[in-house]
Design a protein around this motif. Structure first.
Motif, PDB file in Angstrom:
ATOM      1  N   SER A 171      83.789 -95.163 -20.178  1.00 33.71           N
ATOM      2  CA  SER A 171      84.725 -94.065 -20.465  1.00 33.71           C
ATOM      3  C   SER A 171      84.412 -93.456 -21.826  1.00 33.71           C
ATOM      4  CB  SER A 171      86.159 -94.583 -20.455  1.00 33.71           C
ATOM      5  OG  SER A 171      86.501 -95.059 -19.175  1.00 33.71           O
ATOM      6  N   GLY A 172      84.422 -92.109 -21.871  1.00 39.47           N
ATOM      7  CA  GLY A 172      84.090 -91.400 -23.104  1.00 39.47           C
ATOM      8  C   GLY A 172      82.636 -91.008 -23.201  1.00 39.47           C
ATOM      9  N   MET A 173      81.823 -91.492 -22.274  1.00 34.38           N
ATOM     10  CA  MET A 173      80.384 -91.194 -22.312  1.00 34.38           C
ATOM     11  C   MET A 173      79.961 -90.224 -21.207  1.00 34.38           C
ATOM     12  SD  MET A 173      78.708 -94.913 -23.206  1.00 34.38           S
ATOM     13  CE  MET A 173      79.302 -95.897 -24.586  1.00 34.38           C
TER      14      MET A 173
ATOM     15  N   VAL B 186      83.856 -90.748  -9.167  1.00 32.95           N
ATOM     16  CA  VAL B 186      83.133 -90.805 -10.449  1.00 32.95           C
ATOM     17  C   VAL B 186      83.992 -91.460 -11.513  1.00 32.95           C
ATOM     18  CG1 VAL B 186      82.209 -89.387 -12.329  1.00 32.95           C
ATOM     19  CG2 VAL B 186      81.583 -88.882  -9.957  1.00 32.95           C
ATOM     20  N   LYS B 187      85.259 -91.076 -11.589  1.00 27.31           N
ATOM     21  CA  LYS B 187      86.152 -91.651 -12.605  1.00 27.31           C
ATOM     22  C   LYS B 187      86.325 -93.152 -12.402  1.00 27.31           C
ATOM     23  CE  LYS B 187      90.663 -91.285 -14.835  1.00 27.31           C
ATOM     24  NZ  LYS B 187      90.722 -92.757 -14.996  1.00 27.31           N
ATOM     25  N   GLU B 188      86.538 -93.572 -11.163  1.00 28.34           N
ATOM     26  CA  GLU B 188      86.719 -94.998 -10.891  1.00 28.34           C
ATOM     27  C   GLU B 188      85.463 -95.787 -11.242  1.00 28.34           C
ATOM     28  OE1 GLU B 188      87.949 -95.470  -6.871  1.00 28.34           O
ATOM     29  OE2 GLU B 188      90.013 -94.796  -7.248  1.00 28.34           O
ATOM     30  N   ALA B 189      84.292 -95.228 -10.927  1.00 30.45           N
ATOM     31  CA  ALA B 189      83.026 -95.916 -11.219  1.00 30.45           C
ATOM     32  C   ALA B 189      82.820 -96.052 -12.723  1.00 30.45           C
ATOM     33  CB  ALA B 189      81.863 -95.166 -10.584  1.00 30.45           C
ATOM     34  N   ILE B 190      83.139 -94.997 -13.469  1.00 29.64           N
ATOM     35  CA  ILE B 190      82.999 -95.030 -14.932  1.00 29.64           C
ATOM     36  C   ILE B 190      83.929 -96.075 -15.536  1.00 29.64           C
ATOM     37  CG2 ILE B 190      83.586 -93.710 -17.017  1.00 29.64           C
ATOM     38  CD1 ILE B 190      82.281 -91.283 -15.683  1.00 29.64           C
TER      39      ILE B 190
ATOM     40  N   THR C  50      73.654 -85.388 -17.793  1.00 27.57           N
ATOM     41  CA  THR C  50      74.838 -86.091 -18.293  1.00 27.57           C
ATOM     42  C   THR C  50      75.183 -87.246 -17.354  1.00 27.57           C
ATOM     43  OG1 THR C  50      76.487 -84.804 -17.057  1.00 27.57           O
ATOM     44  CG2 THR C  50      75.770 -83.926 -19.207  1.00 27.57           C
ATOM     45  N   VAL C  51      75.941 -88.205 -17.878  1.00 27.97           N
ATOM     46  CA  VAL C  51      76.395 -89.334 -17.068  1.00 27.97           C
ATOM     47  C   VAL C  51      77.228 -88.845 -15.886  1.00 27.97           C
ATOM     48  CG1 VAL C  51      77.934 -91.347 -17.070  1.00 27.97           C
ATOM     49  CG2 VAL C  51      76.316 -91.008 -18.960  1.00 27.97           C
ATOM     50  N   GLU C  52      78.108 -87.890 -16.133  1.00 28.92           N
ATOM     51  CA  GLU C  52      78.977 -87.381 -15.070  1.00 28.92           C
ATOM     52  C   GLU C  52      78.162 -86.771 -13.938  1.00 28.92           C
ATOM     53  OE1 GLU C  52      83.168 -85.242 -15.274  1.00 28.92           O
ATOM     54  OE2 GLU C  52      81.542 -83.885 -15.880  1.00 28.92           O
TER      55      GLU C  52
END
Length: 537
Positions: A401-403, A391-395, A368-370
């Motif tokens: 976002s959402g992927m 991870v959230k900031e990079a996404i 997964t992307v995460e």
């Protein structure tokens, strides 16, 4: 003789099994011989999926729900085997790494012909003809693994041209090419079309393709065709924030519409003389007797935003791989701070330098992307709370976002590239190094993530290899120009990029954005994007 409706697509719909949303919705298109068709649109809009439906990779290699009909040369493609389709329709993939199988260039170009049981003499004649046409005969006996990304792209195209297909599909053919090679390739494609081939080209470098006067431009969004027509109406139809149009078009549009933009204030520290990475007379070769780098000496300093420019095969990626320890000098030294990289592991260097590979397939592996984005910080010993935040900031920065739960390798090339950039951003290295960050990216995405990256406070320096001179114009405060394994220029963009003769000698082609920046530099005082220039004027 021009053949109308050589390729016809009727009521085409497709959804990948691993995705909920359809990738293509009700596509109806016809293509004739002797024409160049440009297919443009944002990353993930369905362009590559359309190519896969035409060349048979859907449904033979990619599974999903497909309805509608595609006919070529009067034959329903759903009734044909992949080998039969490939004799009529040639494809150059977005990522040449996925297309090249041979260990030697000559073997790679000959591969398709060998599978069709051509005679040895005919194979060799066609191989030499294709290599000569693309002006890469000097690569004939090279090992494919030692080629640059742009050279691999040309070899992949040569292998397809040797098959002499009636329809040629190209997915981002210019992504890895230096500007002069892109011009030469486009000129060849124009000739092939004029000789009767139907050419369908997916490309983000719209300004370059417009120079060969494509008969038709198709704009896609969210799996649908939103526009098809002439290039002359393109600038009035398409949002210039999604597709990078020539700078004069953007300036005229902004002035007419009186668009008001706010632009980011970059937070990188002021440049100073503090050396973060030092090259001292670095020499390197892959094959004995074939030098790739010779006599490279330079310092990457605190506050640098460096664009590395130069032709394919010049040694740009080899140079950068020395900085991150993936390669060790045959002679000379590379120092990070006071430490010699030859005595450091890649893991140690990764604490300081984060590297985004040119090909995302060299980096991506997680389910997964995460998980992909979490891997680096975990290995660097970051705690769980920090990893979640990183991870959230990079996404968010790369607009994914959402992927988070989607397999990275199921995404489009452009989306994969953004995942690979996010994976390095999440590691919070002090120096960010990116190889072709804009490859496969639509204009909005690469402008957004470059703006966001340069506003982050945690980077001491940023270095990016690019064939996109506009990326250097907008973001760099220093240019390194590399050719034939040597550093041929090092300085401020306004000083290096104003010498057009020197650019041409190093296979760099001035763009309309560079033209207008130099024209109005007295008013603006610095290089800017087209929208900013429009507001100043």
């Amino acid at each position: 003789m021009k053949i109308p409706n050589l390729l016809t697509i009727e009521n085409l719909n497709f959804r990948y099994l691993i995705r909920e949303e359809p990738a293509l919705k009700d596509i109806n298109l016809c293509f004739s011989s002797g024409e160049v068709s440009l297919i443009a649109g944002a990353s993930g809009c369905g362009k590559t999926t359309l190519i896969r439906c035409i060349n048979g990779l859907i449904p033979h290699s990619y599974r999903g729900e497909k309805t509608g009909q595609i006919t070529a040369f009067g034959k329903d493609l759903s009734t044909l085997k992949l080998a039969e389709i490939s004799q009529m329709i040639g494809t150059v993939l977005q990522d040449p790494e996925r297309q090249i199988l041979g260990t030697k260039v000559v073997n790679e170009v000959a591969f398709g012909l060998e599978n069709l049981s051509f005679s040895r003499s005919e194979i060799l004649n066609r191989v030499d003809e294709s290599l000569a046409r693309l002006k890469i005969s000097d690569l004939r006996n090279r090992d494919t693994f030692s080629l640059s990304g742009g050279e691999k792209q040309k070899v992949a195209l040569a292998g397809v041209l040797a098959m002499r297909p009636g329809i040629l599909l190209l997915d981002e053919p210019l992504a890895s090419l230096d500007p002069a090679s892109a011009e030469e390739t486009l000129a060849i494609l124009r000739i092939l079309a004029d000789e009767g081939m139907a050419i369908l080209m997916v490309e983000h470098r719209v300004e370059d393709v417009l120079k060969i006067h494509p008969e038709r431009v198709i704009f896609m969004s969210s799996g649908e065709v939103r526009y098809q027509g002439t290039a002359g109406e393109l600038d009035e139809t398409i949002n210039y924030r999604d597709v990078k149009l020539p700078a004069p078009m953007i300036i005229d549009r902004v002035k007419k519409q009186k668009d008001v933009h706010t632009f980011p204030v970059f937070k990188l520290p002021e440049q100073n003389k503090q050396s973060l990475v030092s090259f001292r007379n670095v020499e390197y070769f892959y094959e004995e007797g074939v030098p790739i780098l010779h006599g490279i000496s330079l310092d990457i300093r605190h506050g640098d935003v460096i664009a590395v420019l130069g032709p394919n095969g010049a040694g740009k990626t080899t140079l950068v791989k020395h900085a991150i320890g993936l390669l060790k000098p045959k002679a000379g030294q590379v120092l990070i701070g006071e430490r010699d990289t030859s005595k450091m592991s890649v893991a140690e260097i990764a604490q300081t330098l984060g590297y985004v590979f040119q090909s995302p397939s060299h980096m991506l592996f997680a389910p997964t992307v995460e998980e992909e984005l979490s891997f680096g910080p975990q290995n660097l010993g970051h705690n769980k709370t920090s990893i979640t935040k990183e991870v959230k900031e990079a996404i968010d920065i790369v607009n994914l976002s959402g992927m988070e739960q989607i397999p990275p390798l199921s995404l489009s090339f452009g989306q994969q590239k953004r995942v690979s950039i996010a994976a390095v951003l999440a590691m919070r290295s002090k120096i960010l190094v990116m190889d072709e960050p804009s490859a496969g990216q639509d204009y909005r995405n690469y402008i957004d993530f470059m703006d966001a990256i340069l506003q982050l406070p945690n980077f001491d320096a940023i270095l990016f290899i690019t064939h996109d001179i506009d990326l250097a114009v907008i973001y760099a405060n220093r240019i390194l120009m590399v050719n034939n394994g040597q550093l041929v220029a090092d300085g401020k963009p306004q000083d290096i990029l104003k010498d057009y003769d020197h650019l041409h000698k190093n296979r760099l082609v001035p763009t309309s954005l560079l033209d207008v920046n130099l024209k109005y530099l007295g008013k603006t005082g610095r290089f800017m994007r087209a929208e900013q220039i429009a507001q100043v004027l």
